[in-house]
Design an enzyme around this catalytic site. Structure first.
Site, PDB file in Angstrom:
ATOM      1  N   CYS A 115     -63.086 -40.171   0.302  1.00 18.68           N
ATOM      2  CA  CYS A 115     -64.240 -39.247   0.331  1.00 18.68           C
ATOM      3  C   CYS A 115     -65.405 -39.791   1.150  1.00 18.68           C
ATOM      4  O   CYS A 115     -66.282 -39.042   1.564  1.00 18.68           O
ATOM      5  CB  CYS A 115     -64.685 -38.944  -1.088  1.00 18.68           C
ATOM      6  SG  CYS A 115     -63.354 -38.324  -2.116  1.00 18.68           S
ATOM      7  N   HIS A 257     -71.859 -36.267  -1.569  1.00 22.23           N
ATOM      8  CA  HIS A 257     -70.440 -35.887  -1.634  1.00 22.23           C
ATOM      9  C   HIS A 257     -70.263 -34.914  -2.795  1.00 22.23           C
ATOM     10  O   HIS A 257     -70.764 -35.150  -3.901  1.00 22.23           O
ATOM     11  CB  HIS A 257     -69.616 -37.162  -1.843  1.00 22.23           C
ATOM     12  CG  HIS A 257     -68.186 -36.888  -2.191  1.00 22.23           C
ATOM     13  ND1 HIS A 257     -67.420 -35.969  -1.511  1.00 22.23           N
ATOM     14  CD2 HIS A 257     -67.386 -37.414  -3.166  1.00 22.23           C
ATOM     15  CE1 HIS A 257     -66.216 -35.942  -2.040  1.00 22.23           C
ATOM     16  NE2 HIS A 257     -66.167 -36.803  -3.048  1.00 22.23           N
ATOM     17  N   ASN A 287     -63.805 -30.458  -4.658  1.00 22.09           N
ATOM     18  CA  ASN A 287     -63.901 -31.739  -3.942  1.00 22.09           C
ATOM     19  C   ASN A 287     -62.915 -31.726  -2.761  1.00 22.09           C
ATOM     20  O   ASN A 287     -61.708 -31.832  -2.954  1.00 22.09           O
ATOM     21  CB  ASN A 287     -63.586 -32.878  -4.908  1.00 22.09           C
ATOM     22  CG  ASN A 287     -63.711 -34.247  -4.270  1.00 22.09           C
ATOM     23  OD1 ASN A 287     -63.832 -34.375  -3.053  1.00 22.09           O
ATOM     24  ND2 ASN A 287     -63.660 -35.291  -5.087  1.00 22.09           N
TER      25      ASN A 287
HETATM   26  N1  COA Z   1     -58.779 -28.549 -18.788  1.00 23.47           N
HETATM   27  C1  COA Z   1     -58.899 -28.717 -20.102  1.00 23.47           C
HETATM   28  N2  COA Z   1     -58.922 -29.921 -20.682  1.00 23.47           N
HETATM   29  C2  COA Z   1     -58.808 -30.996 -19.885  1.00 23.47           C
HETATM   30  C3  COA Z   1     -58.691 -30.885 -18.500  1.00 23.47           C
HETATM   31  C4  COA Z   1     -58.674 -29.604 -17.954  1.00 23.47           C
HETATM   32  N3  COA Z   1     -58.557 -29.373 -16.630  1.00 23.47           N
HETATM   33  N4  COA Z   1     -58.620 -32.123 -17.979  1.00 23.47           N
HETATM   34  C5  COA Z   1     -58.706 -32.997 -18.988  1.00 23.47           C
HETATM   35  N5  COA Z   1     -58.820 -32.312 -20.150  1.00 23.47           N
HETATM   36  C6  COA Z   1     -58.929 -32.839 -21.498  1.00 23.47           C
HETATM   37  C7  COA Z   1     -58.339 -34.213 -21.645  1.00 23.47           C
HETATM   38  O1  COA Z   1     -56.960 -34.143 -21.846  1.00 23.47           O
HETATM   39  C8  COA Z   1     -59.073 -34.725 -22.863  1.00 23.47           C
HETATM   40  O2  COA Z   1     -58.465 -34.182 -23.998  1.00 23.47           O
HETATM   41  P1  COA Z   1     -58.314 -35.063 -25.341  1.00 23.47           P
HETATM   42  O3  COA Z   1     -59.727 -35.374 -25.752  1.00 23.47           O
HETATM   43  O4  COA Z   1     -57.586 -34.140 -26.251  1.00 23.47           O
HETATM   44  O5  COA Z   1     -57.548 -36.279 -24.933  1.00 23.47           O
HETATM   45  C9  COA Z   1     -60.460 -34.073 -22.736  1.00 23.47           C
HETATM   46  O6  COA Z   1     -60.311 -32.983 -21.820  1.00 23.47           O
HETATM   47  C10 COA Z   1     -61.531 -35.009 -22.212  1.00 23.47           C
HETATM   48  O7  COA Z   1     -60.995 -35.689 -21.106  1.00 23.47           O
HETATM   49  P2  COA Z   1     -61.850 -36.721 -20.345  1.00 23.47           P
HETATM   50  O8  COA Z   1     -61.065 -37.280 -19.208  1.00 23.47           O
HETATM   51  O9  COA Z   1     -62.471 -37.667 -21.329  1.00 23.47           O
HETATM   52  O10 COA Z   1     -63.011 -35.780 -19.775  1.00 23.47           O
HETATM   53  P3  COA Z   1     -64.317 -36.206 -19.050  1.00 23.47           P
HETATM   54  O11 COA Z   1     -65.478 -35.726 -19.826  1.00 23.47           O
HETATM   55  O12 COA Z   1     -64.307 -37.622 -18.582  1.00 23.47           O
HETATM   56  O13 COA Z   1     -64.229 -35.297 -17.733  1.00 23.47           O
HETATM   57  C11 COA Z   1     -63.691 -35.501 -15.419  1.00 23.47           C
HETATM   58  C12 COA Z   1     -63.152 -35.484 -16.837  1.00 23.47           C
HETATM   59  C13 COA Z   1     -62.522 -35.759 -14.472  1.00 23.47           C
HETATM   60  C14 COA Z   1     -64.297 -34.136 -15.097  1.00 23.47           C
HETATM   61  C15 COA Z   1     -64.763 -36.616 -15.274  1.00 23.47           C
HETATM   62  O14 COA Z   1     -64.281 -37.836 -15.766  1.00 23.47           O
HETATM   63  C16 COA Z   1     -65.225 -36.807 -13.865  1.00 23.47           C
HETATM   64  O15 COA Z   1     -65.923 -35.981 -13.328  1.00 23.47           O
HETATM   65  N6  COA Z   1     -64.859 -37.949 -13.238  1.00 23.47           N
HETATM   66  C17 COA Z   1     -65.147 -38.184 -11.840  1.00 23.47           C
HETATM   67  C18 COA Z   1     -64.038 -37.548 -11.065  1.00 23.47           C
HETATM   68  C19 COA Z   1     -64.314 -37.434  -9.613  1.00 23.47           C
HETATM   69  O16 COA Z   1     -65.203 -36.720  -9.225  1.00 23.47           O
HETATM   70  N7  COA Z   1     -63.521 -38.115  -8.805  1.00 23.47           N
HETATM   71  C20 COA Z   1     -63.567 -38.052  -7.418  1.00 23.47           C
HETATM   72  C21 COA Z   1     -64.534 -39.061  -6.892  1.00 23.47           C
HETATM   73  S1  COA Z   1     -64.475 -39.090  -5.177  1.00 23.47           S
END
Ligand code: COA
Length: 330
Positions: A115, A257, A287
Site C-alpha cells: 500500500c 492511504h 482498500n
Molecule cells: N463480517 C462479520 N464479522 C466479521 C467479519 C466480517 N466481514 N470479519 C471478522 N468478523 C468477526 C470475527 O470473526 C470476530 O468474531 P468473533 O468475535 O466471534 O471471533 C469479530 O468479527 C471481531 O473480529 P476482529 O478481527 O477482532 O475485528 P476488529 O474489530 O479487529 O476489526 C478489522 C477487524 C480488519 C476491520 C480491523 O482489525 C482493521 O481495520 N485492521 C486493519 C486492517 C487494514 O486496514 N489492513 C490493511 C492495511 S494496509
C-alpha cells in the site's frame, strides 16, 4: 545538473463492476452494518477476469498523460507500484509501456511496496528526475486485490478493491521548485508475517496442498496492522512537517492511504487536523492498496479542490511493513 520536479497531470481508473456490502452478504457470512461500522466501506470495484492490472494502469496513465499534455513517446521513465503484477516477470511497467505506446527505450520497472507503493514511487521518480538523468516520468499505483484475496475469508475479502491512479512528472530547470517538498519513507522487515501472501513465491513454491489451504491468498492480523498503521503514519507525517518547517495548519489536504475509516480518523486525530481537510473515498472503493493515494489525488485535482501552491500531505502504510509520508506542493 540538479533539477526541479513538476507535477503535470493525474489520472485514475476504476473497473466498472460495483460490488456492494449487500452483494458480499450473499458470498460470506457478513453484514453491511459490520463492514460499514468497522471500516467505513460501502462498496468496491472489481475487475474482470480478462482485465489485468496493466490494463487498468494504462487507462489511468492515458488520462494522466492527456491532462499533462504529454505524448507517451516522450516518457523516459515508467514506474508501476503494484503487488498484483500481470506476471511474475516481465514487470508490469513493461506491459503498461506497450499498452500506452510509450517510447520503446524508456526505463520501466515495478515496485513492490504494497500500500505504500505509490509514495515510494513518487520519492524514487523525484530523485531520478532531480538527478538530471531522466526528464519525464509516469508513476502509477495499480492493483487488483480481488485476485489476491480468499473469497471465503470474511475477515479480509470485504476490505479490498481494485483500481489505478497515475501521475506525470517532469524535470524542470529551477532546482528550487520541487513538487515533493519533504518525505519520510521507511520499512520494518520484522513484521513480514502480519500481512502477507504466504505461498507462491520462492519461500514456499506453490503446491496443490498450499492452494487447497489458501496459502496463496492474502492473510492479515487485522488488529496488529491497525495499531502499527496509526502510530507509523502519524510519526512519518510529523517528521515531514518538521523537516519542511510547516505545521498541520499549513496543510490544505491530508490524503491518507484509504484502508479503513477508523485508521484514517485516528491518523487525522493524531495530527490534530480538521476532519474536513482529511480526504476520504474508502466508502466507494475500499482498500485498493498502492492505488488509493493516486486515485485520491486525482479526485482532488478533478474537483478543483486544490490550487497551485497548496500543500497536500500524503501518507501510506502497508505490508512489509512499509510506510511513508510525502508532502507535495501542488
Ligand atoms: N463480517 C462479520 N464479522 C466479521 C467479519 C466480517 N466481514 N470479519 C471478522 N468478523 C468477526 C470475527 O470473526 C470476530 O468474531 P468473533 O468475535 O466471534 O471471533 C469479530 O468479527 C471481531 O473480529 P476482529 O478481527 O477482532 O475485528 P476488529 O474489530 O479487529 O476489526 C478489522 C477487524 C480488519 C476491520 C480491523 O482489525 C482493521 O481495520 N485492521 C486493519 C486492517 C487494514 O486496514 N489492513 C490493511 C492495511 S494496509
Amino acid at each position: 545538473m540538479f533539477k526541479g520536479v513538476k507535477i503535470l497531470g493525474t489520472g485514475s481508473y476504476l473497473p466498472e463492476k460495483v460490488v456492494t456490502n449487500f452483494d458480499l452478504e450473499k458470498i460470506v457470512e457478513t453484514s453491511d452494518e459490520w463492514i460499514r461500522t468497522r471500516t467505513g466501506i460501502e462498496e468496491r470495484r472489481i475487475s474482470r477476469d480478462d482485465e489485468p492490472t496493466s490494463e487498468i494502469a494504462a487507462k489511468a496513465a492515458e488520462e494522466a498523460l492527456k491532462v499533462a499534455g504529454v505524448d507517451a513517446k516522450d516518457l523516459d521513465l515508467i514506474i508501476v507500484a503494484t503487488i498484483c503484477p500481470d506476471q511474475t516477470f516481465p514487470n508490469t511497467a513493461c506491459h503498461v509501456q506497450k499498452r500506452i505506446g510509450a517510447s520503446p527505450t524508456a526505463m520501466c520497472f515495478s515496485m513492490e511496496a504494497a500500500c505504500t507503493g505509490f509514495v515510494y514511487a513518487l520519492e524514487t521518480a523525484t530523485a531520478m528526475l532531480r538527478s538530471g538523468y531522466h526528464k519525464k516520468a509516469l508513476i502509477i499505483g495499480a492493483e487488483e486485490m480481488s485476485k489476491l484475496v480468499d473469497w471465503e475469508d470474511r475477515s479480509t475479502c470485504v476490505l479490498f478493491g481494485d483500481g489505478a491512479g497515475a501521475m506525470v512528472l517532469e524535470a524542470t530547470d529551477d532546482v528550487n521548485d520541487c513538487a515533493l517538498v519533504a518525505s519520510s519513507m521507511h520499512a520494518n522487515g520484522n513484521y513480514t508475517d502480519i500481512l502477507e501472501i504466504p505461498a507462491g513465491g520462492t519461500l514456499q513454491p506453490i503446491t496443490p496442498e498450499l492452494i487447497e489451504s489458501k496459502a496463496n491468498c492474502l492473510r492479515m492480523e487485522g488488529q496488529a496492522v491497525f495499531k502499527l498503521a496509526v502510530t507509523s503514519m502519524v510519526r512519518a507525517c510529523k517528521k515531514v512537517l518538521k523537516d519542511a518547517n510547516l505545521t498541520i495548519d499549513d496543510i490544505k489536504w491530508l490524503v491518507p492511504h484509504q484502508a479503513n475509516m477508523r485508521i484514517i480518523s485516528a491518523v487525522g486525530k493524531g495530527l490534530g487536523i480538521e476532519t474536513e481537510k482529511v480526504f476520504v473515498n474508502v466508502n466507494k472503493y475500499a482498500n485498493t492498496s498502492s492505488a488509493t493515494v493516486p486515485i485520491a489525488l486525482d479526485e482532488i485535482a478533478k474537483s478543483d479542490l486544490v490550487k497551485g501552491g497548496d500543500y497536500v500531505l500524503t501518507v501510506a502504510f502497508g505490508a512489509g511493513l512499509t510506510w511513508g509520508a510525502a508532502l507535495i506542493k501542488w
